[in-house]
Design an enzyme around this catalytic site. Sequence first.
Site, PDB file in Angstrom:
ATOM      1  N   GLU A  19     -12.366  -4.391  -4.240  1.00  0.00           N
ATOM      2  CA  GLU A  19     -12.926  -3.087  -3.941  1.00  0.00           C
ATOM      3  C   GLU A  19     -12.129  -2.069  -4.990  1.00  0.00           C
ATOM      4  O   GLU A  19     -12.519  -0.947  -4.942  1.00  0.00           O
ATOM      5  CB  GLU A  19     -12.719  -3.027  -2.424  1.00  0.00           C
ATOM      6  CG  GLU A  19     -13.944  -3.551  -1.527  1.00  0.00           C
ATOM      7  CD  GLU A  19     -13.412  -4.879  -1.206  1.00  0.00           C
ATOM      8  OE1 GLU A  19     -12.321  -5.105  -1.517  1.00  0.00           O
ATOM      9  OE2 GLU A  19     -14.326  -5.901  -1.005  1.00  0.00           O
TER      10      GLU A  19
ATOM     11  N   HIS B 223       2.447   3.367  -9.063  1.00  0.00           N
ATOM     12  CA  HIS B 223       2.162   1.953  -9.105  1.00  0.00           C
ATOM     13  C   HIS B 223       3.355   1.331 -10.024  1.00  0.00           C
ATOM     14  O   HIS B 223       3.931   0.044  -9.711  1.00  0.00           O
ATOM     15  CB  HIS B 223       1.069   1.921 -10.159  1.00  0.00           C
ATOM     16  CG  HIS B 223      -0.180   2.192  -9.288  1.00  0.00           C
ATOM     17  ND1 HIS B 223      -0.641   1.778  -7.866  1.00  0.00           N
ATOM     18  CD2 HIS B 223      -1.385   3.043  -9.677  1.00  0.00           C
ATOM     19  CE1 HIS B 223      -1.772   2.321  -7.730  1.00  0.00           C
ATOM     20  NE2 HIS B 223      -2.039   3.056  -8.600  1.00  0.00           N
TER      21      HIS B 223
ATOM     22  N   LEU C  94      10.707 -20.495  -4.493  1.00  0.00           N
ATOM     23  CA  LEU C  94       9.646 -19.648  -3.838  1.00  0.00           C
ATOM     24  C   LEU C  94       8.502 -19.679  -4.474  1.00  0.00           C
ATOM     25  O   LEU C  94       8.378 -19.718  -5.638  1.00  0.00           O
ATOM     26  CB  LEU C  94      10.149 -18.225  -3.776  1.00  0.00           C
ATOM     27  CG  LEU C  94       9.255 -17.061  -3.375  1.00  0.00           C
ATOM     28  CD1 LEU C  94       9.366 -16.943  -1.862  1.00  0.00           C
ATOM     29  CD2 LEU C  94       9.438 -15.950  -3.835  1.00  0.00           C
TER      30      LEU C  94
ATOM     31  N   ASP D  51       0.861  -1.136   0.066  1.00  0.00           N
ATOM     32  CA  ASP D  51       0.003  -0.063  -0.136  1.00  0.00           C
ATOM     33  C   ASP D  51       0.839   1.221  -0.126  1.00  0.00           C
ATOM     34  O   ASP D  51       2.098   1.369   0.420  1.00  0.00           O
ATOM     35  CB  ASP D  51      -0.960   0.049   1.166  1.00  0.00           C
ATOM     36  CG  ASP D  51      -1.934   0.945   1.112  1.00  0.00           C
ATOM     37  OD1 ASP D  51      -2.384   1.532   0.065  1.00  0.00           O
ATOM     38  OD2 ASP D  51      -2.704   1.223   2.112  1.00  0.00           O
TER      39      ASP D  51
HETATM   40  C1  IPE Z   1      -5.582  -2.720  -0.102  1.00  0.00           C
HETATM   41  O1  IPE Z   1      -5.023  -1.356  -0.246  1.00  0.00           O
HETATM   42  C2  IPE Z   1      -5.547  -3.378  -1.441  1.00  0.00           C
HETATM   43  C3  IPE Z   1      -4.240  -3.601  -2.225  1.00  0.00           C
HETATM   44  C4  IPE Z   1      -2.832  -3.517  -1.687  1.00  0.00           C
HETATM   45  C5  IPE Z   1      -4.187  -4.050  -3.234  1.00  0.00           C
HETATM   46  P1  IPE Z   1      -6.121  -0.168  -0.403  1.00  0.00           P
HETATM   47  O2  IPE Z   1      -5.534   1.063  -0.532  1.00  0.00           O
HETATM   48  O3  IPE Z   1      -7.153  -0.394  -1.641  1.00  0.00           O
HETATM   49  O4  IPE Z   1      -7.065  -0.379   0.726  1.00  0.00           O
HETATM   50  P2  IPE Z   1      -7.927   1.022   1.528  1.00  0.00           P
HETATM   51  O5  IPE Z   1      -8.852   1.375   0.600  1.00  0.00           O
HETATM   52  O6  IPE Z   1      -6.923   1.909   2.046  1.00  0.00           O
HETATM   53  O7  IPE Z   1      -8.248   0.191   2.845  1.00  0.00           O
HETATM   54  C1  IPE Z   2      -1.667   0.307  -3.459  1.00  0.00           C
HETATM   55  O1  IPE Z   2      -1.271   1.734  -3.274  1.00  0.00           O
HETATM   56  C2  IPE Z   2      -1.903  -0.235  -4.651  1.00  0.00           C
HETATM   57  C3  IPE Z   2      -3.009  -0.765  -4.739  1.00  0.00           C
HETATM   58  C4  IPE Z   2      -4.221  -0.690  -3.969  1.00  0.00           C
HETATM   59  C5  IPE Z   2      -3.554  -1.448  -6.269  1.00  0.00           C
HETATM   60  P1  IPE Z   2      -2.494   2.655  -3.563  1.00  0.00           P
HETATM   61  O2  IPE Z   2      -2.664   3.081  -4.925  1.00  0.00           O
HETATM   62  O3  IPE Z   2      -3.609   2.346  -2.388  1.00  0.00           O
HETATM   63  O4  IPE Z   2      -1.705   3.973  -2.681  1.00  0.00           O
HETATM   64  P2  IPE Z   2      -2.494   4.931  -1.721  1.00  0.00           P
HETATM   65  O5  IPE Z   2      -2.962   4.127  -0.448  1.00  0.00           O
HETATM   66  O6  IPE Z   2      -3.627   5.610  -2.446  1.00  0.00           O
HETATM   67  O7  IPE Z   2      -1.391   5.816  -1.411  1.00  0.00           O
HETATM   68 MG    MG Z   3      -4.046   2.521  -0.597  1.00  0.00          MG
END
Ligand code: IPE
Ligand code: IPE
Ligand code: MG
Length: 254
Positions: free
Chosen positions: A75, A45, A139, A28
């Site tokens: 989600e 990303h 792995l 995240d």
């Molecule tokens: C969780 O992160 C999903 C992934 C890392 C793929 P999100 O960024 O989607 O989660 P929330 O919305 O902050 O809970």
């Molecule tokens: C995690 O990073 C990647 C996915 C959820 C696919 P985010 O895109 O959620 O990044 P933040 O949480 O908005 O910083």
């Molecule tokens: Mg996120």
Amino acid sequence: MPDMDAKHQAQSQDRGFDIPRHVAIIMDGNGRWAAARGLPRGEGHRRGVEALRRTVRAAGEAGIQYLTIFSFSTENWSRPVAEVNDLMGLLRRFVRNDLADLHQKNVRVRVIGEREGLSTDIARLLAEAEDLTRGNTGLTLVVAFNYGARQELARAARRMCEAVKRGELDPSSVDVETVGRFLDAPDIPDPDLVIRTSGEKRLSNFLLWQSAYSELVFVETNWPDFDQATLESVLSEFGRRERRFGGLVAQTGS
Ligand code: IPE
Ligand code: IPE
Ligand code: MG
């Protein structure tokens, strides 16, 4: 997997504690990493994929046997179409560019999550990654894609009901072990350690069943900055944890 077992044992001995066999990561903070630099979220990303490459390498070196990565949640479809397309494009590119390398490194790829409803080329790439690497003994990389834990449990319930209908399962015999057998990857042990980056402290519908007794470690690092040093510090933290599984820790002395 004898070679992985030996490595796990050697690494555990070196460090003086049991290295987790299975580490699961909620990757995240890509968006915030980019925003902090005035860059588009997509750039976060893209850098996240580089962090993933580093982490797969570092996990293997540390003697970890299973690495699960949360790469797209059920989600996440609620994000703007352009970002969803970006993420789908990255997955395509990751499989196309990295699959041969992963295979050469003896990595076995598994995928969990809902396949139904994915575009056919993505579904095909995921199947290809699993098929090509099925026999590998290094792995195991479990890619959680279009994954939500509640949805996985609903799928398991559906599969159980179908088995009952076929006369293959007796409802009165259903126990915890039975439910485990109907999940997306029944042969993979529960994660010993779940890591979430970016400072958020929640599971966001990730491995709710399997993480019942996992150690949870939350790090402030945004995913694109995650590297071997971060992994090592999380492993040290794991080594300081006392896993009790509801029992008592063995006492030495009187
Ligand atoms: C969780 O992160 C999903 C992934 C890392 C793929 P999100 O960024 O989607 O989660 P929330 O919305 O902050 O809970
Ligand atoms: C995690 O990073 C990647 C996915 C959820 C696919 P985010 O895109 O959620 O990044 P933040 O949480 O908005 O910083
Ligand atoms: Mg996120």
